[in-house]
Design an enzyme around this catalytic site. Structure first.
Site, PDB file in Angstrom:
ATOM      1  N   HIS A 136       0.806  -1.234   0.000  1.00  0.00           N
ATOM      2  CA  HIS A 136       0.000   0.000   0.000  1.00  0.00           C
ATOM      3  C   HIS A 136       0.838   1.283   0.000  1.00  0.00           C
ATOM      4  CE1 HIS A 136      -3.668  -2.220   0.503  1.00  0.00           C
ATOM      5  NE2 HIS A 136      -3.342  -2.678   1.692  1.00  0.00           N
ATOM      6  N   ASP A 172      -3.323 -10.708  -2.179  1.00  0.00           N
ATOM      7  CA  ASP A 172      -3.779 -10.169  -0.893  1.00  0.00           C
ATOM      8  C   ASP A 172      -5.248  -9.749  -1.039  1.00  0.00           C
ATOM      9  OD1 ASP A 172      -2.148  -8.556   1.627  1.00  0.00           O
ATOM     10  OD2 ASP A 172      -4.109  -7.740   1.094  1.00  0.00           O
ATOM     11  N   HIS A 174      -6.636  -7.174  -0.059  1.00  0.00           N
ATOM     12  CA  HIS A 174      -6.740  -5.738  -0.346  1.00  0.00           C
ATOM     13  C   HIS A 174      -6.099  -5.425  -1.711  1.00  0.00           C
ATOM     14  CE1 HIS A 174      -6.726  -6.052   4.115  1.00  0.00           C
ATOM     15  NE2 HIS A 174      -7.677  -5.136   4.013  1.00  0.00           N
ATOM     16  N   ASP A 261      -4.842 -12.649   3.936  1.00  0.00           N
ATOM     17  CA  ASP A 261      -6.018 -12.083   4.604  1.00  0.00           C
ATOM     18  C   ASP A 261      -7.316 -12.327   3.826  1.00  0.00           C
ATOM     19  OD1 ASP A 261      -4.895 -10.387   2.717  1.00  0.00           O
ATOM     20  OD2 ASP A 261      -4.701  -8.671   4.073  1.00  0.00           O
TER      21      ASP A 261
HETATM   22 ZN   LIG Z   1      -4.194  -7.102   2.930  1.00  0.00          ZN
END
Ligand SMILES: [Zn+2]
Ligand SMILES: [Zn+2]
Length: 396
Positions: A136, A172, A174, A261
Protein backbone atom coordinates in the site's frame (compact mmCIF):
# COMPACT_ATOMS: atom_id res chain seq x y z
CA UNK A 1 19.67 -27.80 -5.53
CA UNK A 2 16.07 -28.89 -5.99
CA UNK A 3 13.81 -30.08 -8.79
CA UNK A 4 13.35 -26.38 -9.50
CA UNK A 5 16.70 -26.28 -11.30
CA UNK A 6 18.60 -24.07 -8.90
CA UNK A 7 19.05 -22.82 -5.39
CA UNK A 8 15.91 -21.72 -3.52
CA UNK A 9 16.22 -19.23 -0.68
CA UNK A 10 14.34 -17.26 1.95
CA UNK A 11 15.77 -13.90 3.00
CA UNK A 12 15.20 -13.41 6.70
CA UNK A 13 16.66 -12.19 10.00
CA UNK A 14 14.95 -12.66 13.35
CA UNK A 15 15.41 -8.90 13.94
CA UNK A 16 12.79 -8.20 11.23
CA UNK A 17 10.24 -8.58 14.03
CA UNK A 18 11.24 -5.02 14.98
CA UNK A 19 8.62 -3.96 12.40
CA UNK A 20 6.09 -3.59 15.19
CA UNK A 21 3.36 -0.95 15.52
CA UNK A 22 2.81 -1.99 19.13
CA UNK A 23 0.31 -3.95 21.23
CA UNK A 24 -3.21 -4.03 19.87
CA UNK A 25 -2.16 -3.33 16.27
CA UNK A 26 -3.39 -6.08 13.91
CA UNK A 27 -0.03 -6.57 12.19
CA UNK A 28 1.74 -8.36 15.02
CA UNK A 29 5.30 -9.40 14.15
CA UNK A 30 4.52 -12.68 15.88
CA UNK A 31 3.08 -13.85 12.54
CA UNK A 32 6.53 -13.80 10.94
CA UNK A 33 8.17 -15.48 13.95
CA UNK A 34 5.56 -18.25 14.07
CA UNK A 35 5.85 -18.80 10.31
CA UNK A 36 9.64 -19.15 10.32
CA UNK A 37 9.50 -21.51 13.33
CA UNK A 38 6.84 -23.71 11.73
CA UNK A 39 8.72 -23.80 8.41
CA UNK A 40 11.92 -24.82 10.21
CA UNK A 41 10.22 -27.55 12.25
CA UNK A 42 8.67 -29.04 9.11
CA UNK A 43 12.02 -29.04 7.28
CA UNK A 44 10.92 -26.42 4.73
CA UNK A 45 13.98 -24.36 5.68
CA UNK A 46 17.37 -25.88 6.43
CA UNK A 47 19.12 -28.89 4.87
CA UNK A 48 17.33 -30.01 1.70
CA UNK A 49 14.93 -27.05 1.87
CA UNK A 50 15.19 -23.30 1.54
CA UNK A 51 18.59 -21.84 2.32
CA UNK A 52 18.45 -18.93 4.72
CA UNK A 53 19.99 -15.69 3.40
CA UNK A 54 20.60 -12.81 5.80
CA UNK A 55 18.58 -9.66 5.21
CA UNK A 56 20.70 -6.57 4.59
CA UNK A 57 19.54 -3.08 5.62
CA UNK A 58 18.45 -0.89 2.67
CA UNK A 59 20.24 2.46 2.38
CA UNK A 60 18.28 5.70 2.11
CA UNK A 61 19.58 5.91 -1.48
CA UNK A 62 18.02 2.56 -2.35
CA UNK A 63 14.70 3.49 -0.72
CA UNK A 64 14.97 6.80 -2.59
CA UNK A 65 14.75 5.01 -5.94
CA UNK A 66 10.99 4.87 -5.19
CA UNK A 67 10.20 7.13 -2.24
CA UNK A 68 10.55 10.90 -1.89
CA UNK A 69 13.33 12.40 0.27
CA UNK A 70 10.57 14.08 2.25
CA UNK A 71 8.95 10.74 3.27
CA UNK A 72 12.32 9.21 4.19
CA UNK A 73 13.41 12.24 6.25
CA UNK A 74 10.05 12.33 8.02
CA UNK A 75 10.25 8.61 8.83
CA UNK A 76 13.75 9.06 10.28
CA UNK A 77 12.72 12.10 12.33
CA UNK A 78 9.51 10.65 13.78
CA UNK A 79 11.31 7.40 14.59
CA UNK A 80 13.78 9.26 16.82
CA UNK A 81 11.73 12.18 18.16
CA UNK A 82 8.13 11.00 17.95
CA UNK A 83 5.20 13.09 16.73
CA UNK A 84 3.06 12.63 13.66
CA UNK A 85 2.83 13.79 10.07
CA UNK A 86 -0.53 13.09 8.53
CA UNK A 87 0.51 14.33 5.07
CA UNK A 88 2.92 11.39 4.93
CA UNK A 89 0.40 8.99 6.50
CA UNK A 90 2.38 8.68 9.75
CA UNK A 91 0.89 8.84 13.23
CA UNK A 92 -2.49 7.51 12.15
CA UNK A 93 -4.38 4.54 13.65
CA UNK A 94 -3.14 2.37 10.78
CA UNK A 95 0.45 3.60 10.89
CA UNK A 96 1.29 4.68 14.43
CA UNK A 97 4.75 6.12 14.99
CA UNK A 98 7.23 3.84 16.79
CA UNK A 99 10.90 4.11 17.75
CA UNK A 100 13.33 3.48 14.88
CA UNK A 101 10.50 2.96 12.41
CA UNK A 102 12.73 4.03 9.53
CA UNK A 103 15.21 1.30 10.45
CA UNK A 104 12.45 -1.32 10.66
CA UNK A 105 11.00 -0.26 7.30
CA UNK A 106 14.45 -0.13 5.68
CA UNK A 107 15.20 -3.65 6.89
CA UNK A 108 12.09 -5.05 5.16
CA UNK A 109 13.11 -3.21 1.98
CA UNK A 110 16.61 -4.68 2.30
CA UNK A 111 15.22 -8.20 2.72
CA UNK A 112 12.94 -7.99 -0.30
CA UNK A 113 15.57 -6.25 -2.43
CA UNK A 114 17.96 -9.11 -1.65
CA UNK A 115 15.33 -11.65 -2.78
CA UNK A 116 15.04 -9.76 -6.10
CA UNK A 117 18.84 -9.65 -6.40
CA UNK A 118 19.09 -13.38 -5.72
CA UNK A 119 16.70 -14.19 -8.56
CA UNK A 120 17.88 -11.61 -11.12
CA UNK A 121 21.55 -12.56 -10.62
CA UNK A 122 20.70 -16.24 -10.99
CA UNK A 123 22.06 -17.07 -7.53
CA UNK A 124 18.57 -18.42 -6.68
CA UNK A 125 15.85 -19.64 -9.00
CA UNK A 126 13.18 -18.73 -6.43
CA UNK A 127 13.63 -16.43 -3.43
CA UNK A 128 11.15 -15.34 -0.75
CA UNK A 129 10.93 -12.36 1.63
CA UNK A 130 8.16 -13.29 4.00
CA UNK A 131 8.20 -9.96 5.91
CA UNK A 132 7.80 -8.10 2.63
CA UNK A 133 4.85 -7.34 0.39
CA UNK A 134 4.06 -3.91 1.86
CA UNK A 135 1.98 -3.04 -1.17
CA UNK A 136 0.00 0.00 0.00
CA UNK A 137 2.90 2.44 0.50
CA UNK A 138 2.92 5.27 -2.07
CA UNK A 139 5.94 7.29 -3.23
CA UNK A 140 5.30 10.12 -0.76
CA UNK A 141 3.03 8.49 1.81
CA UNK A 142 2.87 5.46 4.06
CA UNK A 143 -0.47 3.68 4.06
CA UNK A 144 -2.30 0.62 5.39
CA UNK A 145 0.45 -0.69 7.74
CA UNK A 146 3.03 -0.23 4.95
CA UNK A 147 5.87 2.22 5.70
CA UNK A 148 7.98 1.72 2.57
CA UNK A 149 7.01 -0.21 -0.55
CA UNK A 150 9.63 -2.96 -0.59
CA UNK A 151 8.08 -4.60 -3.67
CA UNK A 152 8.29 -1.38 -5.70
CA UNK A 153 11.94 -0.90 -4.69
CA UNK A 154 12.65 -4.48 -5.81
CA UNK A 155 10.89 -4.05 -9.17
CA UNK A 156 12.69 -0.72 -9.73
CA UNK A 157 16.02 -2.48 -9.19
CA UNK A 158 15.12 -4.95 -11.95
CA UNK A 159 14.20 -2.13 -14.33
CA UNK A 160 17.47 -0.34 -13.52
CA UNK A 161 19.28 -3.59 -14.32
CA UNK A 162 17.62 -3.71 -17.76
CA UNK A 163 14.46 -5.79 -17.25
CA UNK A 164 11.86 -5.00 -19.92
CA UNK A 165 8.88 -7.16 -18.86
CA UNK A 166 8.17 -7.67 -15.17
CA UNK A 167 4.90 -9.18 -13.91
CA UNK A 168 3.55 -8.63 -10.39
CA UNK A 169 0.61 -10.70 -9.10
CA UNK A 170 -0.99 -9.68 -5.80
CA UNK A 171 -3.51 -12.08 -4.20
CA UNK A 172 -3.78 -10.17 -0.89
CA UNK A 173 -7.43 -9.48 -0.03
CA UNK A 174 -6.74 -5.74 -0.35
CA UNK A 175 -6.07 -3.99 -3.66
CA UNK A 176 -2.32 -3.66 -4.33
CA UNK A 177 -2.73 0.07 -4.86
CA UNK A 178 0.78 1.30 -4.06
CA UNK A 179 2.56 -1.01 -6.50
CA UNK A 180 -0.07 -0.29 -9.14
CA UNK A 181 0.22 3.48 -8.76
CA UNK A 182 4.03 3.53 -8.73
CA UNK A 183 4.18 1.66 -12.07
CA UNK A 184 0.89 3.01 -13.43
CA UNK A 185 2.44 4.59 -16.50
CA UNK A 186 5.42 2.27 -16.96
CA UNK A 187 5.02 -0.05 -19.97
CA UNK A 188 7.60 -2.49 -18.53
CA UNK A 189 5.55 -3.57 -15.48
CA UNK A 190 2.28 -5.53 -15.46
CA UNK A 191 0.46 -5.39 -12.10
CA UNK A 192 -2.36 -7.85 -11.40
CA UNK A 193 -4.45 -7.62 -8.22
CA UNK A 194 -7.17 -10.05 -7.12
CA UNK A 195 -8.97 -8.53 -4.13
CA UNK A 196 -12.21 -7.89 -2.27
CA UNK A 197 -14.14 -5.06 -3.90
CA UNK A 198 -13.40 -1.51 -2.80
CA UNK A 199 -17.11 -1.16 -2.06
CA UNK A 200 -16.59 -3.10 1.15
CA UNK A 201 -12.85 -2.90 1.85
CA UNK A 202 -9.83 -0.62 2.17
CA UNK A 203 -8.36 1.07 0.13
CA UNK A 204 -11.53 1.47 -1.98
CA UNK A 205 -9.74 1.24 -5.35
CA UNK A 206 -8.89 -1.55 -7.80
CA UNK A 207 -11.76 -1.49 -10.29
CA UNK A 208 -11.90 -3.37 -13.57
CA UNK A 209 -11.57 -0.14 -15.55
CA UNK A 210 -8.24 0.77 -13.90
CA UNK A 211 -6.00 -0.56 -16.66
CA UNK A 212 -2.84 1.57 -16.73
CA UNK A 213 -1.67 5.06 -17.70
CA UNK A 214 -1.56 6.62 -21.21
CA UNK A 215 1.93 5.25 -21.96
CA UNK A 216 1.13 1.81 -20.53
CA UNK A 217 -2.38 0.71 -21.57
CA UNK A 218 -3.31 -2.77 -20.35
CA UNK A 219 -0.56 -2.95 -17.71
CA UNK A 220 -2.88 -2.83 -14.68
CA UNK A 221 -5.31 -5.71 -14.14
CA UNK A 222 -7.85 -5.61 -11.32
CA UNK A 223 -10.38 -8.22 -10.23
CA UNK A 224 -12.74 -6.75 -7.61
CA UNK A 225 -14.48 -9.69 -5.92
CA UNK A 226 -17.76 -9.44 -4.01
CA UNK A 227 -17.59 -9.82 -0.22
CA UNK A 228 -18.38 -13.40 0.72
CA UNK A 229 -16.43 -15.01 -2.15
CA UNK A 230 -15.10 -18.42 -1.07
CA UNK A 231 -12.61 -20.93 -2.50
CA UNK A 232 -14.64 -21.89 -5.57
CA UNK A 233 -15.27 -18.30 -6.66
CA UNK A 234 -11.82 -17.01 -5.74
CA UNK A 235 -10.11 -19.79 -7.70
CA UNK A 236 -12.47 -19.39 -10.63
CA UNK A 237 -11.59 -15.69 -10.82
CA UNK A 238 -7.86 -16.44 -10.47
CA UNK A 239 -7.92 -19.02 -13.27
CA UNK A 240 -10.09 -16.85 -15.56
CA UNK A 241 -7.60 -13.97 -15.48
CA UNK A 242 -4.14 -14.60 -14.05
CA UNK A 243 -2.70 -17.32 -16.34
CA UNK A 244 -4.14 -15.61 -19.44
CA UNK A 245 -2.65 -12.18 -18.75
CA UNK A 246 0.70 -13.66 -17.71
CA UNK A 247 0.93 -15.76 -20.87
CA UNK A 248 0.08 -12.70 -22.96
CA UNK A 249 2.67 -10.61 -21.11
CA UNK A 250 5.54 -13.16 -21.33
CA UNK A 251 7.40 -11.80 -18.29
CA UNK A 252 11.13 -12.26 -17.72
CA UNK A 253 10.50 -12.55 -14.00
CA UNK A 254 7.40 -13.19 -11.87
CA UNK A 255 6.90 -11.31 -8.60
CA UNK A 256 4.06 -12.41 -6.32
CA UNK A 257 2.55 -11.00 -3.12
CA UNK A 258 0.80 -13.51 -0.87
CA UNK A 259 -1.20 -11.64 1.72
CA UNK A 260 -3.30 -14.42 3.28
CA UNK A 261 -6.02 -12.08 4.60
CA UNK A 262 -8.46 -13.56 2.05
CA UNK A 263 -8.95 -16.35 4.63
CA UNK A 264 -12.40 -16.84 6.17
CA UNK A 265 -10.96 -16.34 9.66
CA UNK A 266 -9.15 -13.10 8.88
CA UNK A 267 -10.52 -10.39 11.17
CA UNK A 268 -10.06 -7.47 8.74
CA UNK A 269 -11.75 -8.65 5.54
CA UNK A 270 -14.81 -10.46 4.21
CA UNK A 271 -13.76 -13.25 1.87
CA UNK A 272 -14.22 -16.93 2.79
CA UNK A 273 -11.10 -18.54 1.32
CA UNK A 274 -9.43 -21.53 3.04
CA UNK A 275 -5.77 -22.49 3.48
CA UNK A 276 -6.36 -25.18 0.88
CA UNK A 277 -7.62 -22.63 -1.64
CA UNK A 278 -4.66 -20.35 -0.95
CA UNK A 279 -2.23 -23.25 -1.25
CA UNK A 280 -3.53 -24.13 -4.70
CA UNK A 281 -2.72 -20.61 -6.00
CA UNK A 282 0.84 -20.93 -4.65
CA UNK A 283 1.26 -24.02 -6.79
CA UNK A 284 -0.33 -22.38 -9.84
CA UNK A 285 1.96 -19.34 -9.62
CA UNK A 286 5.00 -21.58 -9.12
CA UNK A 287 4.07 -23.49 -12.28
CA UNK A 288 3.62 -20.22 -14.21
CA UNK A 289 7.08 -19.02 -13.11
CA UNK A 290 8.57 -22.20 -14.58
CA UNK A 291 6.40 -22.10 -17.72
CA UNK A 292 7.05 -18.44 -18.55
CA UNK A 293 10.13 -17.13 -16.72
CA UNK A 294 12.65 -19.98 -16.63
CA UNK A 295 11.64 -20.33 -12.98
CA UNK A 296 12.62 -16.75 -12.01
CA UNK A 297 10.21 -16.13 -9.11
CA UNK A 298 10.35 -13.55 -6.31
CA UNK A 299 7.85 -14.20 -3.50
CA UNK A 300 6.68 -11.95 -0.67
CA UNK A 301 4.26 -12.16 2.23
CA UNK A 302 1.76 -9.35 2.74
CA UNK A 303 -1.34 -8.96 4.88
CA UNK A 304 -2.75 -11.61 7.19
CA UNK A 305 -4.12 -10.90 10.65
CA UNK A 306 -5.24 -14.27 11.97
CA UNK A 307 -1.76 -14.39 13.42
CA UNK A 308 -1.86 -17.82 15.06
CA UNK A 309 -4.55 -19.74 13.20
CA UNK A 310 -3.83 -18.82 9.57
CA UNK A 311 -0.65 -16.93 8.71
CA UNK A 312 2.00 -19.43 9.89
CA UNK A 313 0.35 -22.36 8.12
CA UNK A 314 -0.45 -20.42 4.93
CA UNK A 315 3.07 -19.06 4.53
CA UNK A 316 4.72 -22.37 5.50
CA UNK A 317 2.83 -23.93 2.61
CA UNK A 318 4.01 -21.04 0.43
CA UNK A 319 7.63 -21.53 1.51
CA UNK A 320 7.32 -25.29 0.91
CA UNK A 321 6.33 -24.62 -2.69
CA UNK A 322 9.14 -22.05 -3.10
CA UNK A 323 11.50 -24.74 -1.79
CA UNK A 324 10.25 -27.21 -4.39
CA UNK A 325 9.12 -29.55 -1.59
CA UNK A 326 5.45 -28.85 -0.84
CA UNK A 327 4.14 -29.70 2.63
CA UNK A 328 1.39 -32.31 2.43
CA UNK A 329 -1.88 -30.65 3.46
CA UNK A 330 -2.71 -33.49 5.86
CA UNK A 331 0.52 -33.03 7.86
CA UNK A 332 0.11 -32.46 11.59
CA UNK A 333 1.65 -29.32 13.05
CA UNK A 334 4.72 -30.28 15.13
CA UNK A 335 4.25 -30.58 18.89
CA UNK A 336 7.25 -28.29 19.52
CA UNK A 337 5.64 -25.54 17.48
CA UNK A 338 2.27 -25.96 19.21
CA UNK A 339 4.01 -25.71 22.57
CA UNK A 340 5.76 -22.50 21.48
CA UNK A 341 2.40 -21.04 20.42
CA UNK A 342 0.95 -21.89 23.84
CA UNK A 343 3.88 -20.13 25.50
CA UNK A 344 3.94 -16.92 23.44
CA UNK A 345 0.26 -16.55 22.54
CA UNK A 346 -1.34 -18.25 25.52
CA UNK A 347 -3.67 -20.31 23.37
CA UNK A 348 -3.98 -23.57 21.46
CA UNK A 349 -2.42 -23.80 18.02
CA UNK A 350 -4.05 -25.49 15.03
CA UNK A 351 -3.33 -29.23 14.78
CA UNK A 352 -3.23 -29.74 11.05
CA UNK A 353 -1.81 -27.98 7.98
CA UNK A 354 -5.22 -28.00 6.28
CA UNK A 355 -8.71 -26.57 6.68
CA UNK A 356 -10.02 -29.82 5.20
CA UNK A 357 -11.31 -28.24 1.99
CA UNK A 358 -10.64 -29.59 -1.47
CA UNK A 359 -10.07 -26.27 -3.29
CA UNK A 360 -12.43 -27.31 -6.10
CA UNK A 361 -13.58 -24.76 -8.68
CA UNK A 362 -15.39 -24.69 -12.01
CA UNK A 363 -14.19 -22.55 -14.92
CA UNK A 364 -15.70 -19.18 -15.86
CA UNK A 365 -17.99 -19.64 -18.86
CA UNK A 366 -18.88 -16.04 -19.64
CA UNK A 367 -22.64 -16.53 -19.46
CA UNK A 368 -23.57 -16.45 -15.78
CA UNK A 369 -24.73 -13.18 -14.27
CA UNK A 370 -23.80 -13.84 -10.64
CA UNK A 371 -21.96 -10.92 -9.02
CA UNK A 372 -18.78 -12.94 -9.08
CA UNK A 373 -18.99 -13.76 -12.80
CA UNK A 374 -19.95 -10.18 -13.60
CA UNK A 375 -16.77 -9.07 -11.81
CA UNK A 376 -14.66 -11.50 -13.83
CA UNK A 377 -16.34 -10.46 -17.09
CA UNK A 378 -15.78 -6.77 -16.28
CA UNK A 379 -12.06 -7.39 -15.79
CA UNK A 380 -11.71 -9.39 -18.99
CA UNK A 381 -13.71 -6.85 -21.01
CA UNK A 382 -11.75 -4.00 -19.45
CA UNK A 383 -8.20 -5.17 -20.03
CA UNK A 384 -7.97 -8.28 -22.24
CA UNK A 385 -8.21 -6.39 -25.59
CA UNK A 386 -5.24 -4.18 -24.68
CA UNK A 387 -3.24 -7.37 -24.08
CA UNK A 388 -4.36 -8.88 -27.39
CA UNK A 389 -6.70 -11.40 -25.71
CA UNK A 390 -10.32 -12.12 -26.75
CA UNK A 391 -12.28 -11.19 -23.60
CA UNK A 392 -15.31 -13.46 -24.08
CA UNK A 393 -13.62 -16.70 -25.24
CA UNK A 394 -14.21 -19.08 -22.30
CA UNK A 395 -11.46 -21.44 -23.45
CA UNK A 396 -8.91 -18.68 -22.77
ZN1 LIG B 1 -4.19 -7.10 2.93
ZN1 LIG C 1 10.31 -24.35 -8.78
Amino acid sequence: MTGCGGRTTVVHDDSLVAYDFGPGHPMSPLRVDLTMRLAAELGVTGPGGLELVRAPMASADLIGTVHTPSLIETMERLGTRGGHDLAHGLGTDDNPVFRDMHVAGAHVVGATHEAFRQVWSGESVHSASISGGLHHAMRDRSSGFCLYNDVAVGITSLLDAGAQRVAYVDVDVHHGDGVEQIFWNDPRVLTVSLHESGRTLFPGTGWADETGGPDAPGTAVNVALPAGTGDGGWLRAFHAVVPQVLRAWQPEVLVTQHGCDSHVEDPLANLLVSLDGQRSTYGALHDLAHELCGGRWVVTGGGGYAVVDVVPRAWTHLLGIVAGRPVDATTATPEGWREHVRLVAGRAAPYRMTDGRDAAWTPWRGRSTTWLDQAITATRDGVFPALGLPPRDPTL
